[in-house]
Design a protein around this motif. Sequence first.
Motif, short mmCIF file in Angstrom:
data_model
loop_
_atom_site.label_atom_id
_atom_site.label_comp_id
_atom_site.label_asym_id
_atom_site.label_seq_id
_atom_site.Cartn_x
_atom_site.Cartn_y
_atom_site.Cartn_z
N TYR A 23 -45.37 -52.56 11.72
CA TYR A 23 -45.57 -52.98 13.09
C TYR A 23 -47.06 -53.04 13.38
O TYR A 23 -47.85 -52.30 12.80
N ARG A 24 -47.42 -53.92 14.33
CA ARG A 24 -48.80 -53.99 14.81
C ARG A 24 -48.76 -53.89 16.32
O ARG A 24 -47.75 -54.20 16.95
N LYS A 25 -49.86 -53.43 16.90
CA LYS A 25 -49.95 -53.39 18.35
C LYS A 25 -50.23 -54.80 18.86
O LYS A 25 -51.06 -55.50 18.30
N HIS A 26 -49.51 -55.19 19.90
CA HIS A 26 -49.71 -56.51 20.48
C HIS A 26 -51.06 -56.56 21.18
O HIS A 26 -51.49 -55.58 21.80
N ALA A 27 -51.72 -57.70 21.10
CA ALA A 27 -53.05 -57.86 21.68
C ALA A 27 -53.05 -57.68 23.19
O ALA A 27 -54.03 -57.23 23.77
N ASN A 28 -51.95 -58.02 23.83
CA ASN A 28 -51.87 -57.96 25.29
C ASN A 28 -50.88 -56.86 25.68
O ASN A 28 -49.78 -57.11 26.10
N GLY A 29 -51.26 -55.64 25.51
CA GLY A 29 -50.38 -54.49 25.76
C GLY A 29 -50.46 -53.55 24.57
O GLY A 29 -51.22 -53.77 23.64
N ARG A 30 -49.65 -52.51 24.58
CA ARG A 30 -49.72 -51.53 23.52
C ARG A 30 -48.42 -51.41 22.75
O ARG A 30 -48.25 -50.52 21.95
N GLY A 31 -47.45 -52.27 23.03
CA GLY A 31 -46.17 -52.22 22.34
C GLY A 31 -46.31 -52.62 20.89
O GLY A 31 -47.31 -53.20 20.47
N LEU A 32 -45.28 -52.31 20.10
CA LEU A 32 -45.31 -52.57 18.67
C LEU A 32 -44.49 -53.81 18.32
O LEU A 32 -43.33 -53.93 18.74
N VAL A 33 -45.09 -54.68 17.54
CA VAL A 33 -44.48 -55.94 17.13
C VAL A 33 -44.33 -55.91 15.61
O VAL A 33 -45.30 -55.75 14.89
N ALA A 34 -43.09 -56.08 15.13
CA ALA A 34 -42.83 -56.05 13.70
C ALA A 34 -43.37 -57.29 13.01
O ALA A 34 -43.46 -58.37 13.61
N HIS A 35 -43.71 -57.13 11.74
CA HIS A 35 -44.11 -58.25 10.91
C HIS A 35 -42.94 -59.25 10.89
O HIS A 35 -41.81 -58.88 10.66
N GLY A 36 -43.21 -60.50 11.18
CA GLY A 36 -42.17 -61.52 11.20
C GLY A 36 -41.70 -61.89 12.59
O GLY A 36 -40.97 -62.86 12.77
N ALA A 37 -42.09 -61.12 13.59
CA ALA A 37 -41.76 -61.46 14.97
C ALA A 37 -42.86 -62.36 15.52
O ALA A 37 -44.01 -62.26 15.11
N LYS A 38 -42.51 -63.24 16.45
CA LYS A 38 -43.48 -64.14 17.05
C LYS A 38 -43.57 -63.83 18.55
O LYS A 38 -42.62 -64.05 19.28
N VAL A 39 -44.73 -63.33 18.96
CA VAL A 39 -44.95 -62.98 20.36
C VAL A 39 -46.15 -63.78 20.86
O VAL A 39 -47.23 -63.72 20.27
N HIS A 40 -45.94 -64.53 21.93
CA HIS A 40 -47.01 -65.35 22.49
C HIS A 40 -48.16 -64.46 22.94
O HIS A 40 -47.93 -63.38 23.50
N PRO A 41 -49.41 -64.90 22.73
CA PRO A 41 -50.56 -64.09 23.14
C PRO A 41 -50.61 -63.80 24.64
O PRO A 41 -51.21 -62.82 25.07
N LYS A 42 -49.96 -64.62 25.46
CA LYS A 42 -49.96 -64.40 26.91
C LYS A 42 -48.76 -63.57 27.38
O LYS A 42 -48.60 -63.36 28.57
N ALA A 43 -47.95 -63.09 26.46
CA ALA A 43 -46.87 -62.15 26.80
C ALA A 43 -47.49 -60.77 26.93
O ALA A 43 -48.58 -60.51 26.41
N HIS A 44 -46.81 -59.87 27.62
CA HIS A 44 -47.31 -58.50 27.76
C HIS A 44 -46.24 -57.53 27.24
O HIS A 44 -45.13 -57.49 27.77
#
Length: 135
Positions: free
Chosen positions: A18-39
Motif C-alpha cells: 500500500y502507498r499513502k494517497h497524495a491527497n489524504g493519508r489513506g492507504l491505496v493498494a498497488h493496482g488500485a486507481k485513485v484520481h489525484p483529486k479524490a480525498h
Amino acid sequence: MGKNYVDIENDHGATLRYRKHANGRGLVAHGAKVHPKAHIEAGAYIEPGARVGAGAIVARGAWIDEDAVIGEGAYIDAHAHIGPGAAVGDHAHVGVRTDIGPGARIVRGARIGDDETVAAGLTVATDQKGLWLAA
C-alpha cells in the motif's frame, strides 16, 4: 522499500503493498486507481483493482474492496464497506458503518443512510431524502 509504502499481510497470507494517497493519508493498494483529486482520509483502505473518481471522498476507516468503483464526487462515510465489484455512482452518499454487498450498484445521486446493508447484487436508487425507490 521506500518510506511511502507499507506492506500488510491479508487474511490469506499474501502480502499486499500500500502507498499513502497524495491527497489524504489513506492507504491505496498497488493496482488500485485513485484520481489525484479524490480525498482518502487516514485509516481508509483502497484494495487492488478498485477505482475512485475525481472529487470522491473516502472517510476514515472506510474500506473499498477489490474491483469496486466509486464515482466522481461520491462520499463514502466513516467505517463503511464497499464490497468486491460493487459500484457507487457519481455524487452518491454512503452512510457511516454501511455495508454495500458484492456486486451491488448504488445509482448516481443516491443516499444510503447510516448502519444500512445493501444485499449482494442489488441496485438501489433513492429520492433526495434517502428513501429507497422501487425498481
